[in-house]
Structures are given as C-alpha cells and as structure tokens.
Design an enzyme around this catalytic site. Sequence first.
Site, short mmCIF file in Angstrom:
data_model
loop_
_atom_site.label_atom_id
_atom_site.label_comp_id
_atom_site.label_asym_id
_atom_site.label_seq_id
_atom_site.Cartn_x
_atom_site.Cartn_y
_atom_site.Cartn_z
N LYS A 193 -11.15 -7.68 3.76
CA LYS A 193 -10.93 -7.73 2.32
C LYS A 193 -10.60 -6.32 1.86
O LYS A 193 -11.30 -5.37 2.22
CB LYS A 193 -12.18 -8.23 1.61
CG LYS A 193 -12.02 -8.40 0.11
CD LYS A 193 -13.32 -8.74 -0.59
CE LYS A 193 -13.89 -10.03 -0.12
NZ LYS A 193 -15.12 -10.42 -0.85
N CYS A 198 -1.36 -0.35 -8.74
CA CYS A 198 -0.41 -1.33 -8.22
C CYS A 198 -0.99 -2.75 -8.33
O CYS A 198 -2.15 -2.98 -8.00
CB CYS A 198 -0.10 -1.02 -6.75
SG CYS A 198 0.97 -2.24 -5.95
N CYS A 232 1.43 -5.29 -7.32
CA CYS A 232 2.39 -6.07 -6.53
C CYS A 232 2.08 -6.02 -5.04
O CYS A 232 2.68 -6.75 -4.27
CB CYS A 232 3.81 -5.58 -6.77
SG CYS A 232 4.21 -3.99 -5.99
N CYS A 255 0.23 2.76 -8.00
CA CYS A 255 1.63 2.33 -8.06
C CYS A 255 2.54 3.48 -7.65
O CYS A 255 2.33 4.61 -8.05
CB CYS A 255 1.95 1.90 -9.51
SG CYS A 255 3.68 1.54 -9.80
N HIS A 265 7.32 -1.83 -7.09
CA HIS A 265 7.43 -3.13 -7.76
C HIS A 265 8.85 -3.41 -8.25
O HIS A 265 9.26 -4.56 -8.33
CB HIS A 265 6.42 -3.23 -8.92
CG HIS A 265 6.58 -2.17 -9.95
ND1 HIS A 265 5.90 -0.97 -9.91
CD2 HIS A 265 7.39 -2.11 -11.03
CE1 HIS A 265 6.25 -0.23 -10.94
NE2 HIS A 265 7.16 -0.90 -11.63
FE1 FES Z 1 3.02 -2.21 -7.10
FE2 FES Z 1 4.07 -0.62 -8.93
S1 FES Z 1 2.91 -2.36 -9.25
S2 FES Z 1 4.20 -0.43 -6.79
#
Ligand code: FES
Length: 103
Positions: free
Chosen positions: A51, A68, A70, A79, A83
Amino acid sequence: MEFYKNLKASEWASLLPFGIACAAVGFGVKTLIDKKIGCPVNLSVRKGESKVVDSVDIEDLGNKAVFCRCWRSSKFPYCDGSHTAHNNCCGDNVGPLIIKKKE
Ligand code: FES
C-alpha cells in the site's frame, strides 16, 4: 483433430465472420469487466509496497504544496505536471491537489 489443415481458402473465408464476432464479444466482455472492476490506478509508483501511503507534516508544507492525484508523477506524492500528458493521452481530466495558506 487438425481439421483446419485441410480447409480451403473459401472455407477459411466463411469462418471469418464467426472469428470477427468472437473477437467483438471478447473485446466487449473485457471492456465491461474493466469498467466494473476498474484498471489499476497506480502503474509505477513503488509497486513493491502493499500500500502506498505518504505522510507530510503540516509544518513542512510551507506556503503551498502541490500533490499528485493522477499517479503518474515521477516525484510522487508531489505533482510534476505529468497529469497533462496523461490527460491528453487518455481523455482524462485529473489534476493536482493544491494546499496553500490563506492569503
Ligand atoms: Fe499527477 Fe500532476 S496530478 S503529476
């Protein structure tokens, strides 16, 4: 059992619609299963861990921190802008979580 070795071209051609129908059904079933159970969100971040959990002290955030959401960032949990490529590729619309102090 190797009946297919003796098939003529015309007989192969007559099997083509059946083959296409089987492929279409298989693709449809796979698509339904993927939508039902979902594909993995995390494709590359610390896959060896059971996890992925990150903890950041509030005092260390400074005035602004960008996290982040994504799962494509090479600096995860932060991030790095990946994304944008993910969204362009997949038609997705994910973006980061921005935490900042009130101005
Ligand atoms: Fe994943 Fe920006 S939200 S790199």
